[in-house]
Each structure stands twice: as structure tokens, then as C-alpha cells.
Design a protein around this motif. Structure first.
Motif, PDB file in Angstrom:
ATOM      1  N   PHE A 201       0.839  -1.187   0.000  1.00  0.00           N
ATOM      2  CA  PHE A 201       0.000   0.000   0.000  1.00  0.00           C
ATOM      3  C   PHE A 201       0.881   1.247   0.000  1.00  0.00           C
ATOM      4  O   PHE A 201       1.886   1.301   0.707  1.00  0.00           O
ATOM      5  N   ARG A 202       0.487   2.213  -0.786  1.00  0.00           N
ATOM      6  CA  ARG A 202       1.272   3.445  -0.907  1.00  0.00           C
ATOM      7  C   ARG A 202       1.107   4.312   0.336  1.00  0.00           C
ATOM      8  O   ARG A 202       0.006   4.571   0.792  1.00  0.00           O
ATOM      9  N   GLY A 203       2.222   4.752   0.889  1.00  0.00           N
ATOM     10  CA  GLY A 203       2.226   5.690   2.005  1.00  0.00           C
ATOM     11  C   GLY A 203       2.769   7.025   1.548  1.00  0.00           C
ATOM     12  O   GLY A 203       3.577   7.102   0.616  1.00  0.00           O
ATOM     13  N   MET A 204       2.357   8.095   2.212  1.00  0.00           N
ATOM     14  CA  MET A 204       2.714   9.424   1.735  1.00  0.00           C
ATOM     15  C   MET A 204       2.571  10.453   2.844  1.00  0.00           C
ATOM     16  O   MET A 204       2.084  10.160   3.937  1.00  0.00           O
ATOM     17  N   SER A 205       3.011  11.657   2.539  1.00  0.00           N
ATOM     18  CA  SER A 205       2.707  12.811   3.370  1.00  0.00           C
ATOM     19  C   SER A 205       1.611  13.606   2.683  1.00  0.00           C
ATOM     20  O   SER A 205       1.687  13.870   1.484  1.00  0.00           O
ATOM     21  N   GLY A 206       0.582  13.977   3.438  1.00  0.00           N
ATOM     22  CA  GLY A 206      -0.511  14.742   2.864  1.00  0.00           C
ATOM     23  C   GLY A 206      -0.417  16.221   3.149  1.00  0.00           C
ATOM     24  O   GLY A 206      -1.401  16.939   2.963  1.00  0.00           O
ATOM     25  N   ASN A 207       0.742  16.685   3.610  1.00  0.00           N
ATOM     26  CA  ASN A 207       0.890  18.096   3.953  1.00  0.00           C
ATOM     27  C   ASN A 207       2.160  18.642   3.290  1.00  0.00           C
ATOM     28  O   ASN A 207       3.245  18.117   3.500  1.00  0.00           O
ATOM     29  N   TYR A 208       2.004  19.688   2.495  1.00  0.00           N
ATOM     30  CA  TYR A 208       3.155  20.239   1.763  1.00  0.00           C
ATOM     31  C   TYR A 208       4.230  20.691   2.733  1.00  0.00           C
ATOM     32  O   TYR A 208       3.961  21.430   3.688  1.00  0.00           O
ATOM     33  N   SER A 209       5.460  20.264   2.476  1.00  0.00           N
ATOM     34  CA  SER A 209       6.554  20.565   3.402  1.00  0.00           C
ATOM     35  C   SER A 209       7.838  20.978   2.688  1.00  0.00           C
ATOM     36  O   SER A 209       8.925  20.826   3.229  1.00  0.00           O
ATOM     37  N   GLY A 210       7.717  21.481   1.479  1.00  0.00           N
ATOM     38  CA  GLY A 210       8.918  21.930   0.776  1.00  0.00           C
ATOM     39  C   GLY A 210       9.062  21.284  -0.583  1.00  0.00           C
ATOM     40  O   GLY A 210       8.227  20.486  -1.009  1.00  0.00           O
ATOM     41  N   HIS A 211      10.160  21.604  -1.274  1.00  0.00           N
ATOM     42  CA  HIS A 211      10.289  21.190  -2.668  1.00  0.00           C
ATOM     43  C   HIS A 211      10.533  19.702  -2.833  1.00  0.00           C
ATOM     44  O   HIS A 211      10.448  19.182  -3.935  1.00  0.00           O
ATOM     45  N   GLY A 212      10.848  18.964  -1.747  1.00  0.00           N
ATOM     46  CA  GLY A 212      11.002  17.517  -1.852  1.00  0.00           C
ATOM     47  C   GLY A 212       9.766  16.750  -1.442  1.00  0.00           C
ATOM     48  O   GLY A 212       9.790  15.519  -1.367  1.00  0.00           O
ATOM     49  N   PHE A 213       8.679  17.475  -1.210  1.00  0.00           N
ATOM     50  CA  PHE A 213       7.437  16.867  -0.715  1.00  0.00           C
ATOM     51  C   PHE A 213       6.898  15.797  -1.661  1.00  0.00           C
ATOM     52  O   PHE A 213       6.408  14.756  -1.221  1.00  0.00           O
ATOM     53  N   SER A 214       6.959  16.032  -2.971  1.00  0.00           N
ATOM     54  CA  SER A 214       6.341  15.114  -3.932  1.00  0.00           C
ATOM     55  C   SER A 214       7.000  13.734  -3.937  1.00  0.00           C
ATOM     56  O   SER A 214       6.401  12.764  -4.403  1.00  0.00           O
ATOM     57  N   GLN A 215       8.228  13.624  -3.426  1.00  0.00           N
ATOM     58  CA  GLN A 215       8.915  12.342  -3.391  1.00  0.00           C
ATOM     59  C   GLN A 215       8.951  11.741  -1.985  1.00  0.00           C
ATOM     60  O   GLN A 215       9.655  10.775  -1.735  1.00  0.00           O
ATOM     61  N   MET A 216       8.173  12.321  -1.077  1.00  0.00           N
ATOM     62  CA  MET A 216       8.156  11.839   0.304  1.00  0.00           C
ATOM     63  C   MET A 216       7.152  10.693   0.425  1.00  0.00           C
ATOM     64  O   MET A 216       6.120  10.808   1.089  1.00  0.00           O
ATOM     65  N   ASN A 217       7.465   9.572  -0.220  1.00  0.00           N
ATOM     66  CA  ASN A 217       6.575   8.425  -0.258  1.00  0.00           C
ATOM     67  C   ASN A 217       7.271   7.195   0.302  1.00  0.00           C
ATOM     68  O   ASN A 217       8.505   7.152   0.420  1.00  0.00           O
ATOM     69  N   PHE A 218       6.485   6.191   0.635  1.00  0.00           N
ATOM     70  CA  PHE A 218       7.039   4.918   1.095  1.00  0.00           C
ATOM     71  C   PHE A 218       6.040   3.816   0.768  1.00  0.00           C
ATOM     72  O   PHE A 218       4.882   4.077   0.437  1.00  0.00           O
ATOM     73  N   ILE A 219       6.496   2.583   0.865  1.00  0.00           N
ATOM     74  CA  ILE A 219       5.641   1.421   0.640  1.00  0.00           C
ATOM     75  C   ILE A 219       5.358   0.752   1.981  1.00  0.00           C
ATOM     76  O   ILE A 219       6.284   0.402   2.719  1.00  0.00           O
ATOM     77  N   ALA A 220       4.080   0.603   2.296  1.00  0.00           N
ATOM     78  CA  ALA A 220       3.660  -0.135   3.484  1.00  0.00           C
ATOM     79  C   ALA A 220       3.285  -1.547   3.032  1.00  0.00           C
ATOM     80  O   ALA A 220       2.340  -1.725   2.269  1.00  0.00           O
ATOM     81  N   LYS A 221       4.027  -2.531   3.496  1.00  0.00           N
ATOM     82  CA  LYS A 221       3.846  -3.900   3.030  1.00  0.00           C
ATOM     83  C   LYS A 221       3.302  -4.782   4.147  1.00  0.00           C
ATOM     84  O   LYS A 221       3.948  -4.939   5.197  1.00  0.00           O
ATOM     85  N   ALA A 222       2.119  -5.348   3.928  1.00  0.00           N
ATOM     86  CA  ALA A 222       1.520  -6.285   4.874  1.00  0.00           C
ATOM     87  C   ALA A 222       1.823  -7.705   4.432  1.00  0.00           C
ATOM     88  O   ALA A 222       1.555  -8.074   3.284  1.00  0.00           O
ATOM     89  N   THR A 223       2.388  -8.494   5.316  1.00  0.00           N
ATOM     90  CA  THR A 223       2.787  -9.855   4.992  1.00  0.00           C
ATOM     91  C   THR A 223       2.215 -10.816   6.039  1.00  0.00           C
ATOM     92  O   THR A 223       1.512 -10.409   6.963  1.00  0.00           O
ATOM     93  N   SER A 224       2.544 -12.072   5.890  1.00  0.00           N
ATOM     94  CA  SER A 224       2.192 -13.044   6.925  1.00  0.00           C
ATOM     95  C   SER A 224       3.111 -12.830   8.127  1.00  0.00           C
ATOM     96  O   SER A 224       4.169 -12.198   8.020  1.00  0.00           O
ATOM     97  N   GLU A 225       2.731 -13.383   9.273  1.00  0.00           N
ATOM     98  CA  GLU A 225       3.556 -13.247  10.483  1.00  0.00           C
ATOM     99  C   GLU A 225       4.920 -13.891  10.273  1.00  0.00           C
ATOM    100  O   GLU A 225       5.958 -13.348  10.708  1.00  0.00           O
ATOM    101  N   GLN A 226       4.957 -15.015   9.597  1.00  0.00           N
ATOM    102  CA  GLN A 226       6.232 -15.695   9.351  1.00  0.00           C
ATOM    103  C   GLN A 226       7.135 -14.855   8.458  1.00  0.00           C
ATOM    104  O   GLN A 226       8.347 -14.726   8.725  1.00  0.00           O
ATOM    105  N   ASP A 227       6.586 -14.300   7.395  1.00  0.00           N
ATOM    106  CA  ASP A 227       7.392 -13.468   6.505  1.00  0.00           C
ATOM    107  C   ASP A 227       7.871 -12.211   7.223  1.00  0.00           C
ATOM    108  O   ASP A 227       8.994 -11.734   6.980  1.00  0.00           O
ATOM    109  N   PHE A 228       7.045 -11.670   8.090  1.00  0.00           N
ATOM    110  CA  PHE A 228       7.466 -10.489   8.842  1.00  0.00           C
ATOM    111  C   PHE A 228       8.640 -10.821   9.767  1.00  0.00           C
ATOM    112  O   PHE A 228       9.600 -10.044   9.848  1.00  0.00           O
ATOM    113  N   GLN A 229       8.582 -11.953  10.441  1.00  0.00           N
ATOM    114  CA  GLN A 229       9.680 -12.342  11.334  1.00  0.00           C
ATOM    115  C   GLN A 229      10.962 -12.580  10.543  1.00  0.00           C
ATOM    116  O   GLN A 229      12.063 -12.246  11.008  1.00  0.00           O
TER     117      GLN A 229
END
Length: 307
Positions: A201-229
Motif C-alpha cells: 500500500f502506498r504511504g505518503m505525506s498529505g501536507n506540503y513541506s517543501g520542494h522535496g514533498f512530492s517524493q516523500m513516499n514509502f511502501i507499506a507492506k503487509a505480509t504473513s507473520e512468518q514473513d514479517f519475522q
């Protein structure tokens, strides 16, 4: 002239369709309990408001057509001034809608309070989130690891986020999981989320914080408990540890920062990031207050200032 008008109309519709084709309807593709509840709330509120909007649009078109000058079948009543039925509808329906919306908002505001733990069985996963210019730092205090621009967690397990900022105000937002809350320097906010299924799932900042704001993204990855460990074990092998001095280097402004893993984390790092701003305003005001006296100040005032 008619052909020109038809061309403009169909051209406008085509342009509108092309513009809407680029819209991201991710808010309506929720994958978490909080996101689904918020999505349903949006639909309910829109439906209630359309009870007024749709009839108003229909009547705005129907009335001029019905009472047009060429319609000789309608009765002409120039002295008409009041209708109890019309008044009941005009005032009663909006009043009922406002009451319904107020009840729904009151109930949902408490149920979807971001600080309120979810009614989910099992041990929650604690993640400390620090917004910097222009990247996200995720600290897993229970596992002693940290990452930059990568958030992994087990599906079906409650997430408890403690959120702050190292500089300007941002908002922490994973649209498909729901919730959006501010990240503010010197303060801690909280958010509870859960993913109902595995996925990215795409994660982001929803509040403008400067000229690098548009690239302030991350990936939130949900996995199984085993894969997370397994992922936790992999991150622990990273040769870099994160203390406050290293954090200050990581927090330097950058854009499109790559994912970084830290195999160890200073235990009180999140608190140290918040504490660095505590008392800053008071110290500044104190420095502004303690000023040299004017040349013509009385001797007593100079003595008092020196003391």
C-alpha cells in the motif's frame, strides 16, 4: 451554430472523461478495518446530502420548464405567497438530514478516534514514525531495528504508531488503510491501523513541506507473520546502527532517498528527537529578554540587571 455547439459539448465531455481517467480512487479501495469504516462514512454522508442536492437540481430544471411563458395550461396566481406544505419540506428535510449527520459524525468521531486502540485480539505492533526532509524513518522499538522509507508489518495485527517530525509539519497517511494524522516537531501523535489482507500500500505525506514533498513516499507492506519475522531477522543483519548522531545525518534534506536498514537502534531515539525541541522557545525568549540597559538607564536599574 448547432453543430458548433454539439462539437463543443462533446469535446468538453471528452476532456472531462480524460481528466477523470487519471484520478486515483484509492480511498474507495480500502484494505483495512479503519479505512473501510471511513469509506462507508463518506458514502453515507454523500448519500444523505444527495437527498437535498438531487431534488434541488431536478426542481431547478423542472420549475422554469413548467412555468415558462408559453405554457398556457398552468394557473396564473400572482397573489400566491405561502404554502405550509412547502415550508415543511423546505425546513423539515434539511433539519432531519442535519440531525442524522450530527448523530453519525458524533458516533464515528469516537469510534474512529486515531488515539483509540482497535478492538482486535493479539499483541499490537509498535512503530515509531519520524518525518524528516524528505523521507520517513520507521523505528521498531520492540525489535531494536529501524528503516528508511520502508514499513513492513503482519496483516491482521494491530499497528500502533507514535508519530513526530524532525522539522516541518507533515501528515502520515496510508490511504488504503485509513487515517491521516499530523507529524509535528516536539510533539507526539498516535494512530491505530490494521491491514485486513496482505499486500503493498502506498504511504505518503498529505501536507506540503517543501520542494522535496512530492517524493516523500514509502511502501507499506503487509505480509504473513512468518514473513514479517524473516524480514526482521534480515534487517537485524544490517551493519549500521542508528543513534542520535547518525539520525541527524540521515535527517539531512534529501529527495528520493533509497531504503536503508539499521540493525540496531538507540533505545530512547524517538524521545530524543522530540526532546531536542523542548525549551527552544523559552530559551529564545530568555535571550531576547536579557538585553543590555540603555545608556541613560538609572544606576539602580543597571545594578539590578547585572545581578
Amino acid at each position: 451554430m448547432k453543430s458548433i455547439w454539439n462539437g463543443l459539448r462533446w469535446g468538453g465531455l471528452a476532456a472531462l472523461a480524460a481528466a477523470l481517467a487519471g484520478c486515483d480512487w484509492v480511498l474507495f479501495d480500502s484494505k483495512g478495518a479503519v479505512g473501510i469504516a471511513q469509506r462507508d462514512l463518506i458514502f453515507i454522508c454523500i448519500g444523505l446530502m444527495l437527498i437535498v442536492v438531487v431534488p434541488a437540481i431536478v426542481m431547478a430544471l423542472w420549475f422554469p420548464w413548467r412555468f415558462r411563458a408559453s405554457n398556457t395550461k398552468e394557473e396564473y396566481r400572482p397573489d400566491w405567497a405561502h404554502s405550509t406544505k412547502v415550508e415543511v419540506v423546505v425546513w423539515g428535510v434539511p433539519l432531519l438530514i442535519v440531525i442524522a449527520l450530527a448523530t453519525i459524525v458524533w458516533k464515528s468521531t469516537h469510534e474512529l478516534d486515531p488515539y483509540r486502540p482497535l478492538d482486535v485480539a493479539g499483541e499490537p505492533l509498535h512503530v515509531q514514525v519520524i518525518a524528516t526532509d524528505w523521507k520517513w524513518l520507521f523505528v521498531y522499538p520492540d525489535y531494536g531495528i529501524a528503516t528508511v522509507n520502508q514499513l513492513n508489518f503482519p496483516a491482521g495485527r494491530q499497528l500502533v504508531f507514535d508519530i513526530t517530525s524532525n522539522s516541518t509539519m507533515n501528515t502520515f497517511f496510508i490511504p488504503q488503510l485509513g487515517g491521516q494524522i499530523y507529524a509535528m516537531a516536539g510533539m507526539r501523535t498516535k494512530l491505530h491501523l490494521i491491514a485486513n489482507e496482505e499486500g503493498e500500500f502506498r504511504g505518503m505525506s498529505g501536507n506540503y513541506s517543501g520542494h522535496g514533498f512530492s517524493q516523500m513516499n514509502f511502501i507499506a507492506k503487509a505480509t504473513s507473520e512468518q514473513d514479517f519475522q524473516r524480514w526482521v531477522s534480515q534487517v537485524r543483519t544490517a551493519p549500521i546502527s542508528l543513534d542520535f548522531e547518525t539520525f541527524k545525518k540521515v535527517a539531512q534534506p534529501s529527495q528520493g532517498h533509497a531504503v536503508v536498514h539499521f540493525g540496531g537502534v538507540q533505545s530512547n531515539l524517538f524521545k530524543s528527537v522530540i526532546d531536542q525541541f523542548i525549551g527552544v522557545g523559552e530559551n529564545t525568549r530568555s535571550a531576547e529578554t536579557v538585553q543590555a540597559p540603555a545608556p541613560n538607564a538609572p544606576v539602580a536599574a543597571i545594578a539590578a540587571h547585572k545581578e
